[in-house]
Design a protein around this motif. Structure first.
Motif, PDB file in Angstrom:
ATOM      1  N   UNK A 113      -2.195   9.928  24.642  1.00 31.65           N
ATOM      2  CA  UNK A 113      -3.644  10.094  24.553  1.00 31.65           C
ATOM      3  C   UNK A 113      -3.957  11.550  24.234  1.00 31.65           C
ATOM      4  N   UNK A 114      -3.717  11.993  22.992  1.00 31.19           N
ATOM      5  CA  UNK A 114      -3.854  13.413  22.651  1.00 31.19           C
ATOM      6  C   UNK A 114      -5.305  13.870  22.618  1.00 31.19           C
ATOM      7  N   UNK A 115      -5.496  15.156  22.918  1.00 31.89           N
ATOM      8  CA  UNK A 115      -6.820  15.765  22.851  1.00 31.89           C
ATOM      9  C   UNK A 115      -6.859  16.948  21.885  1.00 31.89           C
ATOM     10  N   UNK A 116      -5.698  17.433  21.472  1.00 37.78           N
ATOM     11  CA  UNK A 116      -5.656  18.508  20.481  1.00 37.78           C
ATOM     12  C   UNK A 116      -4.313  18.458  19.753  1.00 37.78           C
ATOM     13  N   UNK A 117      -4.308  19.027  18.544  1.00 39.11           N
ATOM     14  CA  UNK A 117      -3.072  19.082  17.773  1.00 39.11           C
ATOM     15  C   UNK A 117      -3.084  18.133  16.584  1.00 39.11           C
ATOM     16  N   UNK A 118      -1.931  18.057  15.910  1.00 40.49           N
ATOM     17  CA  UNK A 118      -1.783  17.207  14.727  1.00 40.49           C
ATOM     18  C   UNK A 118      -0.468  16.444  14.822  1.00 40.49           C
ATOM     19  N   UNK A 119      -0.411  15.319  14.119  1.00 36.67           N
ATOM     20  CA  UNK A 119       0.842  14.580  13.967  1.00 36.67           C
ATOM     21  C   UNK A 119       0.859  13.950  12.581  1.00 36.67           C
ATOM     22  N   UNK A 120       2.056  13.912  11.984  1.00 34.31           N
ATOM     23  CA  UNK A 120       2.210  13.352  10.642  1.00 34.31           C
ATOM     24  C   UNK A 120       3.456  12.472  10.604  1.00 34.31           C
ATOM     25  N   UNK A 121       3.444  11.530   9.660  1.00 35.27           N
ATOM     26  CA  UNK A 121       4.595  10.642   9.483  1.00 35.27           C
ATOM     27  C   UNK A 121       4.676  10.226   8.013  1.00 35.27           C
ATOM     28  N   UNK A 122       5.861  10.338   7.453  1.00 35.67           N
ATOM     29  CA  UNK A 122       6.123   9.936   6.078  1.00 35.67           C
ATOM     30  C   UNK A 122       7.200   8.865   6.080  1.00 35.67           C
ATOM     31  N   UNK A 123       6.908   7.712   5.453  1.00 39.66           N
ATOM     32  CA  UNK A 123       7.872   6.614   5.330  1.00 39.66           C
ATOM     33  C   UNK A 123       8.127   6.351   3.854  1.00 39.66           C
ATOM     34  N   UNK A 124       9.398   6.346   3.464  1.00 41.13           N
ATOM     35  CA  UNK A 124       9.783   6.071   2.082  1.00 41.13           C
ATOM     36  C   UNK A 124      10.883   5.017   2.087  1.00 41.13           C
ATOM     37  N   UNK A 125      10.776   4.012   1.182  1.00 47.54           N
ATOM     38  CA  UNK A 125      11.790   2.958   1.078  1.00 47.54           C
ATOM     39  C   UNK A 125      12.146   2.730  -0.383  1.00 47.54           C
ATOM     40  N   UNK A 126      13.423   2.426  -0.595  1.00 48.34           N
ATOM     41  CA  UNK A 126      13.898   2.020  -1.924  1.00 48.34           C
ATOM     42  C   UNK A 126      14.844   0.846  -1.748  1.00 48.34           C
ATOM     43  N   UNK A 127      14.616  -0.203  -2.537  1.00 50.47           N
ATOM     44  CA  UNK A 127      15.500  -1.370  -2.524  1.00 50.47           C
ATOM     45  C   UNK A 127      15.764  -1.790  -3.962  1.00 50.47           C
ATOM     46  N   UNK A 128      17.017  -2.093  -4.268  1.00 46.20           N
ATOM     47  CA  UNK A 128      17.394  -2.505  -5.617  1.00 46.20           C
ATOM     48  C   UNK A 128      18.768  -3.151  -5.553  1.00 46.20           C
ATOM     49  N   UNK A 129      19.310  -3.478  -6.702  1.00 42.71           N
ATOM     50  CA  UNK A 129      20.653  -4.062  -6.728  1.00 42.71           C
ATOM     51  C   UNK A 129      21.694  -3.071  -6.212  1.00 42.71           C
ATOM     52  N   UNK A 130      21.395  -1.781  -6.267  1.00 42.97           N
ATOM     53  CA  UNK A 130      22.328  -0.775  -5.774  1.00 42.97           C
ATOM     54  C   UNK A 130      22.370  -0.739  -4.251  1.00 42.97           C
ATOM     55  N   UNK A 131      21.349  -1.278  -3.589  1.00 40.13           N
ATOM     56  CA  UNK A 131      21.355  -1.387  -2.130  1.00 40.13           C
ATOM     57  C   UNK A 131      21.659  -2.815  -1.680  1.00 40.13           C
ATOM     58  N   UNK A 132      22.092  -3.670  -2.621  1.00 35.13           N
ATOM     59  CA  UNK A 132      22.436  -5.079  -2.348  1.00 35.13           C
ATOM     60  C   UNK A 132      21.211  -5.899  -1.971  1.00 35.13           C
ATOM     61  N   UNK A 133      20.056  -5.582  -2.565  1.00 36.08           N
ATOM     62  CA  UNK A 133      18.817  -6.285  -2.255  1.00 36.08           C
ATOM     63  C   UNK A 133      18.367  -7.123  -3.439  1.00 36.08           C
ATOM     64  N   UNK A 134      17.896  -8.357  -3.165  1.00 31.58           N
ATOM     65  CA  UNK A 134      17.308  -9.182  -4.225  1.00 31.58           C
ATOM     66  C   UNK A 134      15.860  -8.792  -4.490  1.00 31.58           C
ATOM     67  N   UNK A 135      15.194  -8.204  -3.498  1.00 29.62           N
ATOM     68  CA  UNK A 135      13.848  -7.673  -3.703  1.00 29.62           C
ATOM     69  C   UNK A 135      13.995  -6.199  -4.085  1.00 29.62           C
ATOM     70  N   UNK A 136      13.444  -5.828  -5.236  1.00 30.71           N
ATOM     71  CA  UNK A 136      13.602  -4.470  -5.748  1.00 30.71           C
ATOM     72  C   UNK A 136      12.240  -3.782  -5.802  1.00 30.71           C
ATOM     73  N   UNK A 137      12.109  -2.651  -5.120  1.00 32.19           N
ATOM     74  CA  UNK A 137      10.813  -1.979  -5.050  1.00 32.19           C
ATOM     75  C   UNK A 137      10.988  -0.550  -4.568  1.00 32.19           C
TER      76      UNK A 137
END
Length: 735
Positions: A465-489
């Motif tokens: 329950x923050x009252x001051x300050x900052x927070x950040x979050x970065x999420x990155x995903x890669x899927x392709x035949x090189x990661x053995x995935x049938x869904x590529x994005x």
């Protein structure tokens, strides 16, 4: 016997009546004249208390009854009232109001008395000049000014001055000056002038280093394991941050219930540190449950084995079951209708229980003291309400690197066998696959195997329950035949939140969330549906908005591009003045705005988006009715875009204001938020199905959009109200 019992009761009642006459109930406490100090803090410092309801749940009963079963009864104590008047004077004196005058009196009210404190604040004692001197010039002048909570011309607030001295002492300690001394001189403040200069002297002394470390209280956990959890070594500069981070790391390991790290008083710059710990049980079982407007009844169990195979390793088995009692609660009262947007034949799927189970292993100090290796085996059944359900099972391997205090970066790989449960209409409208053969291929189990990167930083004063300050979050995903995935994005989201105090107890909070996802050109080839014009994305990777932690004027995931589906019989009904013919339906030239076709015949269906921009602003303030109770006023907004139906839809945007209340609990704040949706009428594309000459069903997008009003679809004033208001019950902060 009965007569004797009655006499005893009468005697007790009479004694109680005499006691109430001598010490009546305190019904209220009034503070007159309070203008310059925090009224809530002043009230909390009094020993006298008004008779109050035991719980907010009892509030309707307390209006009519002050029974001890429902209320905490408080009786008048005249000596304590006089002492409270002195407490008020001391409270003001410490905040610079040294000439305050306080008188007390009582007033009779229904069933008791009201205690009244009449306060005349008078002019404060003012700081005419504030000087800060440093014998060693360790702290830059700009930092000193930033840490000072007082300025010349303001009241001589000793509480603020004490906080300023603590901040300055911590800043010196962070630079290694653990023996720094601060002296405050107010001797030149004149009572006659009610003002005067104030001097604050800083003496840094010599830098301190870490010498000997003595550890006591451990039994099952070795000195070596404890030493690896600490963020310092012998000879390091003795800084405040390494002490706090070391204590935090020891607590987060789950191995200890108490951690006390202190230095011995000594003139030596090499400090001897004493670390006293109290070991926690190495096994922990947690059972929890609760209701939310989106998940109905949810039950969770978690078993953790700490110090698994030694070395502070951790093994956790976790299981969560949600959507319980969905059949009974769906759409009832405050609960969401999770079948909204689903075809009638598919609604039962969204009322089934959802679940998630996992077995998690954590290995600290992997290749470096700053790294942690994590491995997870999982299975789940999840649903996007009214849209799609997916089942999956797989494993994740991740390495987390600590970058600093509450900052980390995680690189992970997940391999999951995923199966999508949705109707042919969903696949055709949302995914672009309208042939039964293509749908059968995509809805079968396929590998979903993304490589992910997550970076997060938290600079807030409180994680829950923050009252001051900052927070950040970065999420990155890669899927392709090189990661053995049938869904590529490729997929990326960025979330940033900021918190700032306004006044003494109010908080202004803001959040921004941006996201994008794009299917790769190889997506359909890997799935075996190369004939489709659109590249297929897994529905879980699409971007949705709306819900208790998003745009609160909408239900979960209900904000974004949508289409309407309609039974062709509703458009070709011969009772209509100008019904559509089969040819009109097949060619898409049928006008869905025909007179007589009700909005209830159309079913809205969320599509999910490929781009997202969200923003929220929330003002939080305390409510004096009960300790831990607070309120909030907020404005949420979002825009969700998609490449499909771009001519008709473009992007869907909304801004929704609202209000809410919060109640603090050990598990985090319990929130009840009410969001208001100003705009509800939309022009949406319409999908229907026809039968071709071979007897096969075929989906058709009508050329004209429907002006859709959900208030008309539900009907009446209550329908109008429910279409504009959305209630969310949740645990934890909105952001």
């Amino acid at each position: 016997m009965v007569v004797a019992f009655a006499m005893v009761i009468a005697s007790v009642a009479g004694a109680q009546g005499r006691a109430d006459d001598e010490h009546p109930l305190v019904r209220d406490i009034r503070l007159n004249g309070v203008q310059s100090v925090n009224r809530t803090a002043l009230r909390q410092g009094l020993a006298s208390r008004p008779t109050e309801c035991r719980s907010l749940l009892y509030a309707p009963i307390c209006v009519f009854s002050r029974s001890p079963l429902f209320a905490l009864r408080s009786y008048l104590d005249p000596p304590e009232v006089r002492r409270d008047a002195l407490r008020i004077r001391l409270f003001y004196w410490r905040r610079g109001y040294r000439d305050v005058v306080v008188t007390s009196r009582t007033e009779k009210v229904g069933g008791g008395v009201r205690i009244v404190f009449d306060i005349k604040e008078n002019a404060p004692t003012v700081i005419s000049r504030l000087d800060v001197t440093q014998s060693d010039s360790v702290l830059p002048t700009a930092e000193v000014q930033r840490l000072l909570l007082l300025r010349a011309g303001e009241p001589l607030d000793l509480v603020a001055m004490d906080s300023s001295m603590r901040l300055l002492r911590d800043a010196l300690w962070e630079r290694g000056y653990a023996d720094a001394r601060l002296a405050l001189d107010t001797s030149q403040v004149s009572n006659e002038a009610n003002a005067g200069p104030v001097t604050l002297a800083l003496h840094a002394g010599r830098p301190s280093t870490i010498g000997t470390l003595n550890i006591t209280g451990n039994d099952a956990v070795s000195h070596r394991t404890i030493g690896r959890l600490l963020h310092f070594h012998t000879g390091d500069l003795y800084r405040r941050s390494v002490v706090l981070e070391s204590q935090r790391e020891l607590y987060l390991s789950g191995l200890f219930t108490e951690v006390e790290l202190s230095s011995r008083e000594s003139s030596d710059t090499a400090k001897t540190l004493d670390l006293r710990v109290l070991e926690a049980p190495l096994h922990d079982l947690e059972l929890s449950g609760g209701f939310t407007t989106a998940d109905f009844l949810q039950l969770e169990a978690a078993f953790t084995r700490y110090h698994f195979l030694g070395g502070a390793r951790r093994l956790t088995a976790r299981a969560t079951v949600s959507n319980l009692m969905a059949h009974q609660l769906n759409g009832a009262g405050v609960f969401d209708d999770v079948t909204a947007g689903a075809a009638p034949a598919d609604r039962g799927s969204f009322l089934k229980p959802t679940f998630a189970t996992s077995l998690e292993f954590a290995q600290p100090w992997f290749l470096s003291p700053l790294n942690q290796l994590g491995a997870t085996i999982f299975t789940h059944r999840r649903s996007v309400p009214g849209v799609v359900t997916d089942n999956g099972a797989g494993a994740t391997l991740a390495i987390t690197r600590r970058l600093g205090s509450r900052s980390s970066a995680t690189t992970g790989y997940t391999f999951e066998a995923s199966r999508i449960e949705a109707t042919d209409v969903y696949f055709c409208v949302s995914v672009g696959l309208c042939l039964s053969s293509d749908i059968a291929v995509v809805s079968a189990r396929h590998p979903l195997a993304p490589l992910s990167f997550v970076a997060q930083m938290d600079r807030t004063d409180d994680a829950s329950d923050p009252t001051r300050g900052v927070r950040t979050r970065l999420d990155v995903e890669h899927a392709s035949e090189y990661t053995a995935s049938d869904f590529a994005y490729n997929r990326a989201t960025l979330t940033a939140s900021a918190y700032r105090r306004v006044g003494k107890q109010n908080v202004l909070a803001g959040r921004v969330r941006l996201g994008t996802v794009r299917a790769l050109s190889s997506a359909n080839r890997l799935l075996g549906v190369e004939g489709s014009a659109e590249q297929v994305l897994h529905p879980r990777k699409l971007l949705y908005s709306g819900g208790s932690q998003s745009v609160r004027g909408y239900g979960e995931n209900q904000l974004g591009p949508r289409v309407l589906t309609v039974d062709p019989a509703a458009l070709s009904d011969t009772t209509l003045a100008s019904p559509c013919s089969s040819a009109d339906l097949a060619s898409g030239s049928c006008d869905p705005n025909l007179a007589g076709v009700k909005d209830g015949a159309f079913q809205p269906r969320p599509l999910g988006g490929t781009t997202l921009a969200e923003a929220s602003v929330e003002f939080r303030f305390p409510i004096a009715l009960l300790p831990g109770l607070s309120g909030a006023a907020f404005v949420d907004g979002a825009i969700v875009g998609t490449r499909r139906f771009s001519d008709a839809l473009g992007a869907t945007a909304a801004i929704t204001p609202g209000v809410g209340i919060r109640f603090a609990t050990p598990a985090g704040p319990v929130r009840l938020d009410l969001g208001f949706r100003p705009r509800v009428v939309e022009a949406l594309p319409v999908i229907t199905q026809v039968t071709d000459s071979d007897g096969n069903f075929q989906l058709v997008t009508l050329k004209t959009s429907r002006r859709y009003d959900p208030a008309k679809a539900t009907g009446g004033f209550l329908g109008l109200l429910s279409s504009r208001l959305t209630l969310h019950l949740a645990i934890g902060p909105a952001f």
